[in-house]
Write an enzyme that holds these catalytic residues in place. Structure first.
Site, mmCIF file in Angstrom:
data_model
loop_
_atom_site.group_PDB
_atom_site.id
_atom_site.type_symbol
_atom_site.label_atom_id
_atom_site.label_comp_id
_atom_site.label_asym_id
_atom_site.label_seq_id
_atom_site.Cartn_x
_atom_site.Cartn_y
_atom_site.Cartn_z
ATOM 1 N N ASP A 247 37.217 25.117 -23.966
ATOM 2 C CA ASP A 247 35.941 24.647 -23.430
ATOM 3 C C ASP A 247 36.212 24.087 -22.033
ATOM 4 O O ASP A 247 36.696 22.959 -21.884
ATOM 5 C CB ASP A 247 35.374 23.576 -24.380
ATOM 6 N N LYS A 276 28.190 23.722 -16.388
ATOM 7 C CA LYS A 276 28.113 22.627 -15.414
ATOM 8 C C LYS A 276 28.221 23.072 -13.948
ATOM 9 O O LYS A 276 27.210 23.397 -13.330
ATOM 10 C CB LYS A 276 29.161 21.576 -15.741
HETATM 11 N N1 PMP Z 1 31.609 20.723 -23.410
HETATM 12 C C1 PMP Z 1 32.099 19.785 -22.583
HETATM 13 C C2 PMP Z 1 33.587 19.680 -22.389
HETATM 14 C C3 PMP Z 1 31.225 18.917 -21.917
HETATM 15 O O1 PMP Z 1 31.724 17.968 -21.108
HETATM 16 C C4 PMP Z 1 29.837 19.068 -22.114
HETATM 17 C C5 PMP Z 1 28.811 18.178 -21.418
HETATM 18 N N2 PMP Z 1 29.178 16.927 -21.081
HETATM 19 C C6 PMP Z 1 29.376 20.071 -22.971
HETATM 20 C C7 PMP Z 1 30.286 20.882 -23.600
HETATM 21 C C8 PMP Z 1 27.898 20.261 -23.231
HETATM 22 O O2 PMP Z 1 27.273 20.783 -22.126
HETATM 23 P P1 PMP Z 1 25.678 20.604 -21.932
HETATM 24 O O3 PMP Z 1 25.453 19.150 -21.679
HETATM 25 O O4 PMP Z 1 25.370 21.471 -20.747
HETATM 26 O O5 PMP Z 1 25.019 21.082 -23.176
#
Ligand code: PMP
Length: 425
Positions: A247, A276
């Site tokens: 991820d 992001k």
């Molecule tokens: N995975 C990680 C490592 C994250 O930091 C985040 C968001 N902080 C997410 C998934 C989820 O992403 P989103 O907020 O765009 O749904």
């Protein structure tokens, strides 16, 4: 007057992230943003230390990104992706795949990071279903991880220390092992994967994949761990026939000093999630990427968000990646890292501070006590910076365009906030 009324209305009716309706944390009203500055309604300008949660890497209101979005807007802002394709999706895919090892050939566009994680989990389960191992439908991850707020993503986020512990009994049960003890900046501790190996040896028949944030655990603890840990995990996954999901939603696009955090190692995952900073923080877009071999084994994937591969978002993402690659981003990140080291390291001597960690354009101060968020946030705003700590973690991840002077100022305000009055005893 109007501003007070608006803020009161907001407070009474709008749910903000990670807070309640009956006693919400205060909000500051931002009017516009430019470069590295957020401008409040009362014209105060704040240096942004958060990049809007890892995303606004080029700063705000960037002419190249504005241009990309407006020129796409004049053609179409959105069109369904079922049975239809479009140039921004095709061009972005070419661009993204060109940044990754050659075996990454198949991309699925999602509308948020959490959904990209859901898709990755579904891909892994379906891969094993179609490989005649339907019992392989559980996941393993490390404690203090964070993968999003939707159900599947919550289920692979630490149920005990994480923010989703209330849902523990509702979520599918997966497996958790301790997070790596080996720090990014220290020697690898030889038995760091011992519990993981034991678990894989015992449970590999039911395990679909290991899912990890490579190198940097973000919202679960801002912890930076050894690349060697990832090498070992890759070996174990191969040995026990388990897929590996990285991820990189928070770490992708240069934040750790490499384009992707897994590039600190020689290993690659089977499935990769990005998001992001993909659009430079302009619009919500994420993606789950895998190899042709795995995609073929998965077959038809029953997933299709309404705003999948949104043309405005994909067009902006192309511009953002071009901007990043055309800049000398490695030197920028290296300079940010140098300033963060210089300015934050001395805080290690402060009795309130447990640990100081810096990697790429991320600086973290772990404190012994939790912050008083309302008080410390007010202090930051009154001193011209935007920093949003959580729990025991005060951290900076500024836009890459920040100047040395602005970053120094940001760090100095942070360092000056390390006083007992801003912590909960
Ligand atoms: N995975 C990680 C490592 C994250 O930091 C985040 C968001 N902080 C997410 C998934 C989820 O992403 P989103 O907020 O765009 O749904």
């Amino acid at each position: 007057m109007m501003e007070q009324e608006d803020l009161k209305f907001d407070r009474n009716h709008i749910w903000h992230p990670y807070t309640s309706m009956q006693n919400p944390l205060p909000c500051y009203k931002v009017n516009c943003c430019k470069g590295v500055y957020l401008e409040l309604e009362d014209s105060r300008r704040l240096i942004d230390g958060m990049s809007s949660w890892w995303s606004a890497i080029h700063g705000y209101n960037h002419p190249a990104l504005n241009q990309a979005i407006t020129s796409q807007l004049s053609r179409m802002s959105h069109v369904m992706f079922g049975g239809i394709t479009h140039q921004p999706a095709i061009d972005l895919t070419r661009k993204v795949l060109s940044l990754l090892p050659a075996n990454f050939e198949s991309i699925f566009y999602a509308d948020s990071g959490s959904v990209a994680v859901e898709v990755a989990l579904k891909m892994a389960i379906q891969y094993w279903q179609n490989s005649a191992y339907p019992q392989k439908n559980r996941f393993v991850t490390i404690r203090r991880g964070y993968h999003g707020d939707t159900t599947g993503a919550m289920s692979v986020t630490d149920p005990d220390s994480g923010m989703h512990y209330l849902f523990k009994d509702f979520l599918p049960a997966h497996y958790f092992v301790p997070r790596p003890k080996s720090r990014f900046d220290s020697a690898y501790i030889q038995d760091d994967t011992a519990e993981l190996e034991e678990l894989l040896a015992q449970q590999h028949q039911v395990l679909a994949a290991v899912i990890l944030e490579p190198i940097v655990q973000g919202a679960g603890g801002m912890w930076f761990y050894s690349p060697e840990y990832l090498n070992r995990v890759r070996q174990l996954c191969d040995k026990y026939h388990i897929l590996l999901i990285f991820d990189e939603i928070a770490t992708g696009f240069g934040r750790t000093g490499r384009l992707f955090a897994f590039e600190h190692t020689a290993v690659t995952p089977d499935i990769l999630c990005i998001g992001k900073a993909l659009t430079g923080g302009y619009l919500t877009l994420a993606a789950t990427i895998t190899s042709r071999r795995i995609a073929e084994q998965i077959g038809t994937l029953m997933h299709g968000p309404t705003f999948m591969a949104n043309p405005l978002a994909t067009a902006t993402a192309i511009a953002s990646i071009k901007l990043l690659l055309a800049s000398d981003w490695q030197s920028k990140i290296a300079n940010i890292e140098k300033v963060l080291q210089r300015e934050l390291r001395p805080a290690a001597k402060n009795d309130l501070v447990k640990d100081v960690r810096v990697l790429g354009a991320i600086g973290v101060i772990e404190t012994r006590l939790p912050v008083n968020l309302v008080k410390i946030q007010e202090y930051y705003v009154n001193n011209g910076v935007w920093i949003r700590p959580f729990g025991n973690l005060i951290y900076l991840m500024p836009p890459y365009i920040i100047t040395e002077d602005e970053l120094t100022q940001l760090c100095q305000v942070l360092s000056n906030s390390l006083r007992p009055e801003f912590f909960i005893d």
